[in-house]
Write a protein that holds these residues in place. Structure first.
Motif, short mmCIF file in Angstrom:
data_model
loop_
_atom_site.label_atom_id
_atom_site.label_comp_id
_atom_site.label_asym_id
_atom_site.label_seq_id
_atom_site.Cartn_x
_atom_site.Cartn_y
_atom_site.Cartn_z
N ILE A 104 0.82 -1.22 0.00
CA ILE A 104 0.00 0.00 0.00
C ILE A 104 0.85 1.28 0.00
N LEU A 105 2.13 1.16 0.33
CA LEU A 105 2.99 2.34 0.43
C LEU A 105 3.13 3.08 -0.90
N HIS A 132 12.51 -4.54 0.15
CA HIS A 132 11.41 -4.72 -0.79
C HIS A 132 11.61 -3.95 -2.09
N ASP A 133 12.75 -3.30 -2.20
CA ASP A 133 13.13 -2.58 -3.42
C ASP A 133 12.12 -1.49 -3.79
N ILE A 134 11.61 -0.79 -2.76
CA ILE A 134 10.66 0.30 -3.04
C ILE A 134 11.16 1.64 -2.48
N TYR A 135 12.32 1.64 -1.88
CA TYR A 135 12.81 2.87 -1.24
C TYR A 135 12.86 4.04 -2.23
N GLU A 136 13.43 3.82 -3.39
CA GLU A 136 13.56 4.90 -4.37
C GLU A 136 12.19 5.40 -4.84
N ASP A 137 11.23 4.48 -4.90
CA ASP A 137 9.89 4.84 -5.38
C ASP A 137 9.12 5.72 -4.38
N ILE A 138 9.38 5.51 -3.09
CA ILE A 138 8.55 6.20 -2.09
C ILE A 138 9.35 7.14 -1.18
N LYS A 139 10.62 7.34 -1.45
CA LYS A 139 11.46 8.14 -0.54
C LYS A 139 10.95 9.57 -0.39
N PRO A 142 17.27 3.84 16.04
CA PRO A 142 17.43 2.50 15.46
C PRO A 142 16.20 1.98 14.72
N TYR A 143 15.00 2.32 15.18
CA TYR A 143 13.80 1.83 14.49
C TYR A 143 13.62 2.53 13.15
N GLY A 144 14.13 3.73 13.04
CA GLY A 144 14.11 4.41 11.74
C GLY A 144 15.04 3.72 10.76
N ASN A 145 16.20 3.32 11.26
CA ASN A 145 17.16 2.60 10.42
C ASN A 145 16.57 1.27 9.97
N ALA A 146 15.87 0.60 10.89
CA ALA A 146 15.23 -0.68 10.55
C ALA A 146 14.17 -0.48 9.47
N ALA A 147 13.43 0.62 9.55
CA ALA A 147 12.40 0.89 8.54
C ALA A 147 13.02 1.09 7.16
N ILE A 148 14.13 1.80 7.09
CA ILE A 148 14.81 2.00 5.81
C ILE A 148 15.28 0.66 5.26
N GLU A 149 15.77 -0.20 6.11
CA GLU A 149 16.21 -1.54 5.67
C GLU A 149 15.05 -2.31 5.05
N VAL A 150 13.87 -2.21 5.66
CA VAL A 150 12.69 -2.91 5.14
C VAL A 150 12.33 -2.38 3.75
N LEU A 151 12.32 -1.07 3.61
CA LEU A 151 11.98 -0.47 2.32
C LEU A 151 12.97 -0.89 1.22
N LYS A 167 0.20 9.57 1.08
CA LYS A 167 0.97 10.77 0.72
C LYS A 167 2.20 10.92 1.61
N HIS A 168 2.09 10.45 2.86
CA HIS A 168 3.19 10.61 3.82
C HIS A 168 3.39 9.32 4.61
N ILE A 169 4.64 8.94 4.77
CA ILE A 169 5.01 7.73 5.52
C ILE A 169 5.96 8.18 6.64
N ALA A 170 5.54 7.99 7.88
CA ALA A 170 6.33 8.46 9.02
C ALA A 170 7.34 7.40 9.46
N ILE A 171 8.59 7.82 9.62
CA ILE A 171 9.60 6.96 10.23
C ILE A 171 10.49 7.83 11.12
N ALA A 172 11.13 7.19 12.09
CA ALA A 172 12.07 7.92 12.93
C ALA A 172 13.36 8.17 12.16
#
Length: 252
Positions: free
Chosen positions: A120-121, A150-157, A138-147, A127-132
């Motif tokens: 769904i991201l 799944h190879d979607i970081y560039e699409d939703i950054k 550390p949980y913000g870093n973990a969220a980036i790892e997840v994105l 429109k907005h995805i909240a991360i630390a």
């Protein structure tokens, strides 16, 4: 005159008693993901020992910076092992860091018709995805790892909204400033938040283990006995039960 002297005497005793209580209070630096669990843990510790606890809550990175600048904290309860190890190597702690719990990441939304998922991201409704902030939390870093997993970081950054800590990230989600976000499982299981919004677990294989560490700090030598008592309590069976109730994994 005697009455005035008596009142002054009583007032002096009260000031001394308050000063002694304050001097015995433990100042505990607490990573934001632990804020609700730590309230219950510190309450139980005080019940068992009579030692009061003052909780200072922020991101692990910011707390580490404050400790290095001389903040008079007695214990540091971090969201990872990186910062406690850094403080240990720099000589700020009395002991090597010890893992007290293993954190878990979830996706959470306060919007009724959003069921959190990775898919769904990329949707236009998000429109907005909240991360630390991954640089300090550390949980913000973990969220980036997840994105990235799944190879979607560039699409939703460009949709990412960064909180200074998990606490601020949660505020973005609760206020619906962000339609969805990543947070600690301990937050959505806390009595204050439980049952609000929709959340889903993130498979722990999708991010590096969130090994949460604790250290005793050197800043207040006179309080190190009390700090050691809290340190031992945090690793006790009773504390582990509380941590498990908040979604953490612990070693038995």
């Amino acid at each position: 005159m005697q009455k005035i002297r008596f009142l002054i005497f009583i007032g002096t005793l009260l000031i001394i008693a308050c000063a002694q209580q304050q001097s015995n209070t433990l100042h505990i630096a607490v990573a934001s993901n632990m804020q609700f669990a730590m309230k219950e843990l510190s309450k139980e510790f005080t019940h068992q020992t009579g030692i009061e606890c003052d909780l200072i809550i922020s991101s692990s990175g910011k707390l580490t910076a404050q400790i290095k600048e001389g903040a008079p904290f007695d214990i540091f309860v971090s969201a990872n092992m990186k910062y406690p190890n850094e403080l240990f190597k720099s000589g700020y702690t009395t002991n090597k860091p010890k893992v007290y719990a293993y954190g878990k990441l979830v996706m959470w939304s306060m919007i009724d018709d959003i069921n959190p998922s990775i898919d769904i991201l990329k949707s236009s409704k998000i429109k907005h995805i909240a991360i630390a902030n991954p640089k300090t939390a550390p949980y913000g870093n973990a969220a980036i790892e997840v994105l990235k997993q799944h190879d979607i970081y560039e699409d939703i950054k460009d949709k990412l909204v960064f909180g200074e800590s998990i606490s601020q990230t949660n505020q973005f989600i609760i206020s619906k400033s962000a339609e969805i976000g990543f947070t600690s499982k301990s937050i959505v299981l806390s009595p204050e938040i439980k049952g609000k919004g929709n959340w889903t677990d993130i498979n722990t294989t999708q991010y590096s283990p969130v090994n949460q560490g604790v250290v005793i700090l050197k800043s207040n030598p006179s309080k190190q006995a009390n700090a050691k008592a809290f340190y031992d309590f945090l690793l006790s069976v009773n504390a582990k039960k509380i941590l498990e109730n908040y979604g953490y994994s612990v070693k038995r």
